[in-house]
Motif scaffolding. Structure first.
Motif, PDB file in Angstrom:
ATOM      1  N   GLY A   1      -7.959 -17.760   7.946  1.00  0.00           N
ATOM      2  CA  GLY A   1      -6.762 -17.430   7.327  1.00  0.00           C
ATOM      3  C   GLY A   1      -5.946 -16.428   8.189  1.00  0.00           C
ATOM      4  N   THR A   2      -4.965 -15.784   7.605  1.00  0.00           N
ATOM      5  CA  THR A   2      -4.300 -14.833   8.553  1.00  0.00           C
ATOM      6  C   THR A   2      -3.782 -13.607   7.462  1.00  0.00           C
ATOM      7  OG1 THR A   2      -2.153 -15.942   7.538  1.00  0.00           O
ATOM      8  CG2 THR A   2      -2.989 -16.714   9.721  1.00  0.00           C
ATOM      9  N   ALA A   3      -3.349 -12.507   8.140  1.00  0.00           N
ATOM     10  CA  ALA A   3      -2.901 -11.405   7.586  1.00  0.00           C
ATOM     11  C   ALA A   3      -2.022 -10.628   8.384  1.00  0.00           C
ATOM     12  CB  ALA A   3      -4.094 -10.418   7.385  1.00  0.00           C
ATOM     13  N   ASN A   4      -1.085  -9.953   7.853  1.00  0.00           N
ATOM     14  CA  ASN A   4       0.057  -9.294   8.336  1.00  0.00           C
ATOM     15  C   ASN A   4       0.496  -8.207   7.876  1.00  0.00           C
ATOM     16  OD1 ASN A   4       2.127  -9.217  10.741  1.00  0.00           O
ATOM     17  ND2 ASN A   4       3.485  -9.889   9.049  1.00  0.00           N
ATOM     18  N   VAL A   5       0.806  -7.368   8.755  1.00  0.00           N
ATOM     19  CA  VAL A   5       1.510  -5.867   8.088  1.00  0.00           C
ATOM     20  C   VAL A   5       2.991  -6.123   8.448  1.00  0.00           C
ATOM     21  CG1 VAL A   5       1.631  -3.428   8.224  1.00  0.00           C
ATOM     22  CG2 VAL A   5      -0.769  -4.463   8.378  1.00  0.00           C
ATOM     23  N   GLY A   6       3.683  -6.401   7.683  1.00  0.00           N
ATOM     24  CA  GLY A   6       5.110  -6.636   7.930  1.00  0.00           C
ATOM     25  C   GLY A   6       6.206  -5.799   8.141  1.00  0.00           C
ATOM     26  N   VAL A   7       6.055  -4.476   7.110  1.00  0.00           N
ATOM     27  CA  VAL A   7       6.693  -3.578   6.628  1.00  0.00           C
ATOM     28  C   VAL A   7       5.914  -2.418   6.618  1.00  0.00           C
ATOM     29  CG1 VAL A   7       8.658  -2.534   5.315  1.00  0.00           C
ATOM     30  CG2 VAL A   7       8.474  -5.035   5.471  1.00  0.00           C
ATOM     31  N   ILE A   8       6.435  -1.080   7.507  1.00  0.00           N
ATOM     32  CA  ILE A   8       5.849   0.131   7.396  1.00  0.00           C
ATOM     33  C   ILE A   8       7.084   1.017   7.363  1.00  0.00           C
ATOM     34  CG2 ILE A   8       4.353   2.078   8.584  1.00  0.00           C
ATOM     35  CD1 ILE A   8       2.915  -0.052  10.034  1.00  0.00           C
ATOM     36  N   ARG A   9       6.996   1.897   6.223  1.00  0.00           N
ATOM     37  CA  ARG A   9       8.161   3.033   6.042  1.00  0.00           C
ATOM     38  C   ARG A   9       7.428   4.168   5.850  1.00  0.00           C
ATOM     39  NH1 ARG A   9      12.086  -0.964   3.384  1.00  0.00           N
ATOM     40  NH2 ARG A   9      12.692  -2.071   4.918  1.00  0.00           N
TER      41      ARG A   9
ATOM     42  N   VAL B   1       0.708  -1.129   0.137  1.00  0.00           N
ATOM     43  CA  VAL B   1      -0.051   0.154   0.060  1.00  0.00           C
ATOM     44  C   VAL B   1       1.032   1.193  -0.085  1.00  0.00           C
ATOM     45  CG1 VAL B   1      -1.869   1.309   1.141  1.00  0.00           C
ATOM     46  CG2 VAL B   1      -1.682  -1.453   1.648  1.00  0.00           C
ATOM     47  N   ASN B   2       0.583   2.152  -1.008  1.00  0.00           N
ATOM     48  CA  ASN B   2       1.289   3.474  -0.894  1.00  0.00           C
ATOM     49  C   ASN B   2       0.228   4.352  -0.278  1.00  0.00           C
ATOM     50  OD1 ASN B   2       4.295   3.667  -1.752  1.00  0.00           O
ATOM     51  ND2 ASN B   2       3.264   2.142  -3.524  1.00  0.00           N
ATOM     52  N   VAL B   3       0.446   4.995   0.692  1.00  0.00           N
ATOM     53  CA  VAL B   3      -0.555   5.912   1.453  1.00  0.00           C
ATOM     54  C   VAL B   3       0.191   7.252   1.076  1.00  0.00           C
ATOM     55  CG1 VAL B   3      -1.619   6.947   3.410  1.00  0.00           C
ATOM     56  CG2 VAL B   3      -0.929   4.408   3.199  1.00  0.00           C
ATOM     57  N   ARG B   4      -0.987   8.170   0.291  1.00  0.00           N
ATOM     58  CA  ARG B   4      -0.438   9.386  -0.122  1.00  0.00           C
ATOM     59  C   ARG B   4      -1.205  10.513   0.593  1.00  0.00           C
ATOM     60  NH1 ARG B   4       3.966   8.239  -3.372  1.00  0.00           N
ATOM     61  NH2 ARG B   4       3.498   6.537  -4.542  1.00  0.00           N
TER      62      ARG B   4
ATOM     63  N   TRP C   1       4.706   3.773   3.126  1.00  0.00           N
ATOM     64  CA  TRP C   1       4.732   2.537   2.339  1.00  0.00           C
ATOM     65  C   TRP C   1       4.429   1.336   3.244  1.00  0.00           C
ATOM     66  CZ3 TRP C   1       9.021  -1.200   1.830  1.00  0.00           C
ATOM     67  CH2 TRP C   1       8.732  -2.015   0.819  1.00  0.00           C
ATOM     68  N   ILE C   2       3.570   0.708   2.915  1.00  0.00           N
ATOM     69  CA  ILE C   2       3.205  -0.606   3.748  1.00  0.00           C
ATOM     70  C   ILE C   2       3.225  -1.769   3.106  1.00  0.00           C
ATOM     71  CG2 ILE C   2       1.329  -1.684   5.384  1.00  0.00           C
ATOM     72  CD1 ILE C   2       0.310   1.286   5.623  1.00  0.00           C
ATOM     73  N   LYS C   3       4.106  -2.885   3.531  1.00  0.00           N
ATOM     74  CA  LYS C   3       3.997  -4.060   2.966  1.00  0.00           C
ATOM     75  C   LYS C   3       3.284  -5.094   3.742  1.00  0.00           C
ATOM     76  CE  LYS C   3       7.830  -6.337   1.187  1.00  0.00           C
ATOM     77  NZ  LYS C   3       9.042  -6.447   0.564  1.00  0.00           N
ATOM     78  N   GLY C   4       2.691  -6.293   3.234  1.00  0.00           N
ATOM     79  CA  GLY C   4       2.126  -7.202   3.956  1.00  0.00           C
ATOM     80  C   GLY C   4       1.694  -8.337   3.164  1.00  0.00           C
TER      81      GLY C   4
ATOM     82  N   ARG D   1      -4.862   9.533  -0.280  1.00  0.00           N
ATOM     83  CA  ARG D   1      -5.468   8.228  -1.148  1.00  0.00           C
ATOM     84  C   ARG D   1      -4.724   7.303  -1.027  1.00  0.00           C
ATOM     85  NH1 ARG D   1      -2.507   8.475  -5.736  1.00  0.00           N
ATOM     86  NH2 ARG D   1      -1.261  10.455  -6.021  1.00  0.00           N
ATOM     87  N   VAL D   2      -4.855   5.915  -1.504  1.00  0.00           N
ATOM     88  CA  VAL D   2      -4.089   4.878  -1.400  1.00  0.00           C
ATOM     89  C   VAL D   2      -3.908   4.210  -2.562  1.00  0.00           C
ATOM     90  CG1 VAL D   2      -4.226   4.168   1.165  1.00  0.00           C
ATOM     91  CG2 VAL D   2      -5.885   3.342  -0.656  1.00  0.00           C
ATOM     92  N   GLU D   3      -2.690   3.866  -2.967  1.00  0.00           N
ATOM     93  CA  GLU D   3      -2.425   2.788  -4.307  1.00  0.00           C
ATOM     94  C   GLU D   3      -2.246   1.296  -3.606  1.00  0.00           C
ATOM     95  OE1 GLU D   3       0.992   4.803  -5.439  1.00  0.00           O
ATOM     96  OE2 GLU D   3      -0.275   6.633  -5.771  1.00  0.00           O
ATOM     97  N   PHE D   4      -3.189   0.387  -3.901  1.00  0.00           N
ATOM     98  CA  PHE D   4      -2.990  -0.791  -3.446  1.00  0.00           C
ATOM     99  C   PHE D   4      -2.803  -1.808  -4.571  1.00  0.00           C
ATOM    100  CE2 PHE D   4      -4.768  -4.974  -2.046  1.00  0.00           C
ATOM    101  CZ  PHE D   4      -4.436  -4.990  -0.828  1.00  0.00           C
ATOM    102  N   ASP D   5      -1.512  -2.463  -4.173  1.00  0.00           N
ATOM    103  CA  ASP D   5      -1.205  -3.655  -5.154  1.00  0.00           C
ATOM    104  C   ASP D   5      -0.962  -5.047  -4.646  1.00  0.00           C
ATOM    105  OD1 ASP D   5      -0.041  -2.947  -7.493  1.00  0.00           O
ATOM    106  OD2 ASP D   5       1.618  -1.734  -6.964  1.00  0.00           O
ATOM    107  N   LEU D   6      -1.609  -5.880  -5.258  1.00  0.00           N
ATOM    108  CA  LEU D   6      -1.894  -7.231  -4.801  1.00  0.00           C
ATOM    109  C   LEU D   6      -1.107  -7.928  -5.849  1.00  0.00           C
ATOM    110  CD1 LEU D   6      -3.244  -9.118  -3.020  1.00  0.00           C
ATOM    111  CD2 LEU D   6      -5.186  -9.377  -4.581  1.00  0.00           C
ATOM    112  N   ARG D   7      -0.316  -9.032  -5.387  1.00  0.00           N
ATOM    113  CA  ARG D   7       0.327  -9.928  -5.752  1.00  0.00           C
ATOM    114  C   ARG D   7      -0.144 -11.282  -5.516  1.00  0.00           C
ATOM    115  NH1 ARG D   7       6.552 -10.359  -6.044  1.00  0.00           N
ATOM    116  NH2 ARG D   7       6.265 -12.350  -4.909  1.00  0.00           N
TER     117      ARG D   7
END
Ligand SMILES: [Zn+2]
Length: 388
Positions: free
Chosen positions: A234-242, A188-191, A255-258, A295-301
């Motif tokens: 299921g599970t969910a995790n927020v692993g990285v916040i910068r 997630v890119n939080v703007r 910038w958030i990665k999970g 606003r946010v940009e959400f990228d899913l892989r």
């Protein structure tokens, strides 16, 4: 003290060769040398070029060995991954009783060299004892630990279209892993909008506040950590916040990665959708004096897909029968981790995962249990020679 068996010697030799993800060249060479010495013709040994597709710097592709059958029958696949985790850099195996350990300054790499050695032993035993077997493919993948890369890109045509697969990567030899979880990775890119935090904070939109509200909303809604919604899990995790640059500036970017995981592919989509909307709603909940919001940009892989073979799938019953013949009690299980088998199943090769005696992988306490390793070696020979 008796000298180690041929199989254990293969294991000791292979554990001593470094081969981290992307750097599998030397260990692949060691495997090829052993296979050649075991009587496998050079023409049966090939490599693919998946390393051209893998992001990052990989020095080679998968090692693929296609053994012609000495009797007719559908082709079977045996697979293992060549690479070890970075903790295994410089590992030196020590044989201690019925275990192989390290001096605990590194990991061992029993994950997954026990499996690699068991495959080498399989080829050697079949040849030495002239055991009748159908056509077999031995697959040694690269980059498993870094993201299941070799299995992700392997072409089933290169494997000779096997009807079923036995992936070796795990603990006890009598455990048949017939299902594994699926996973998404997301960013997630939080703007927000920057402003002077002391003079005009009302002119800024804080990306830090948006990120915090998004994570808090996930947690209060039950979409963070272990997730249980009725029977779906299921599970969910927020692993990285910068993010952020200075204390006197309203944060304009975080910038958030999970990741999200579930055994249920539909529910996995639900989890990731909830995560996306939590951050989107958080973004509109923060505004400045003029009414501007973030606003946010959400990228899913979509990382790998969950699979679950039926308890009576032919690959499962064949494995269970082989275990019983060795007087081992088959135990069915599913795992919350990703496996090369996720991709092999996705490519239409029903594949179970079996253990070869590796314990405490990815730690300095890692060891190989030689009794279980020996059981796996015998299991593979039984599987390869069983008459259907
Ligand atoms: Zn492994």
């Amino acid at each position: 003290m008796s000298s180690p068996s041929a199989a254990v010697q293969h294991l000791l030799d292979l554990l001593a060769v470094e081969g981290l993800s992307g750097r599998e060249g030397r260990v692949a060479e060691a495997v090829v040398a052993k296979l050649r010495a075991a009587g496998v013709p050079a023409a049966a040994i090939t490599s693919d070029d998946v390393h051209r597709q893998i992001p990052g710097d990989f020095e080679r592709g998968n090692l693929i060995v296609r053994l012609p059958g000495t009797r007719p029958g559908p082709r079977l696949l045996f697979s293992s991954h060549l690479d070890t985790v970075p903790l295994c850099r410089g590992a030196r195996p020590i044989l201690r009783g019925r275990r192989i350990v390290t001096d605990q300054s590194t990991g061992l790499g029993a994950d997954n060299r026990t499996a690699v050695a068991a495959l080498v032993n399989l080829a050697e035993t079949l040849h030495r004892e002239r055991l009748p077997h159908p056509p077999l493919t031995l697959l040694f993948t690269v980059g498993e630990e870094a993201g299941l890369w070799g299995a992700r890109y392997v072409d089933p045509e290169d494997l000779g279209r096997p009807v079923m697969g036995f992936n070796i990567d795990g603990g006890e030899a009598n455990e048949i892993c017939l299902g594994a979880i699926g996973a998404h990775r997301w960013e997630v890119n939080v703007r927000g909008h920057a402003a002077h935090a002391g003079v005009h904070p009302e002119n800024g939109v804080s990306a830090a506040l948006i990120a915090a509200r998004g994570v808090a909303a996930l947690a209060s809604g039950g979409w963070f950590g272990r997730i249980r919604k009725g029977r779906r899990t299921g599970t969910a995790n927020v692993g990285v916040i910068r993010g952020g640059e200075a204390t006197n500036q309203v944060t304009d970017h975080v910038w958030i990665k999970g990741e999200s995981r579930s055994h249920d592919p539909a529910f996995l989509e639900v989890i990731s959708t909830r995560i996306r909307s939590a951050f989107e709603q958080a973004a509109t909940s923060v505004s400045d004096a003029r009414g501007r919001t973030g606003r946010v940009e959400f990228d899913l892989r979509r990382d790998y897909r969950a699979f679950r073979l039926a308890d009576d799938a032919p690959v499962v019953t064949r494995t269970a029968a082989a275990l019983r013949r060795l007087r081992l009690r088959p135990q069915l299980k599913v795992t919350d981790g990703g496996l090369d088998a996720n991709y092999l199943n996705e490519k239409g090769i029903p594949t179970v995962t079996l253990g070869a005696g590796q314990h405490h992988p990815h730690t300095v306490e890692e060891y190989a249990d030689l009794r279980e390793f020996d059981q796996c070696c015998r299991l593979l020979v039984t599987l390869a020679t069983a008459v259907d």
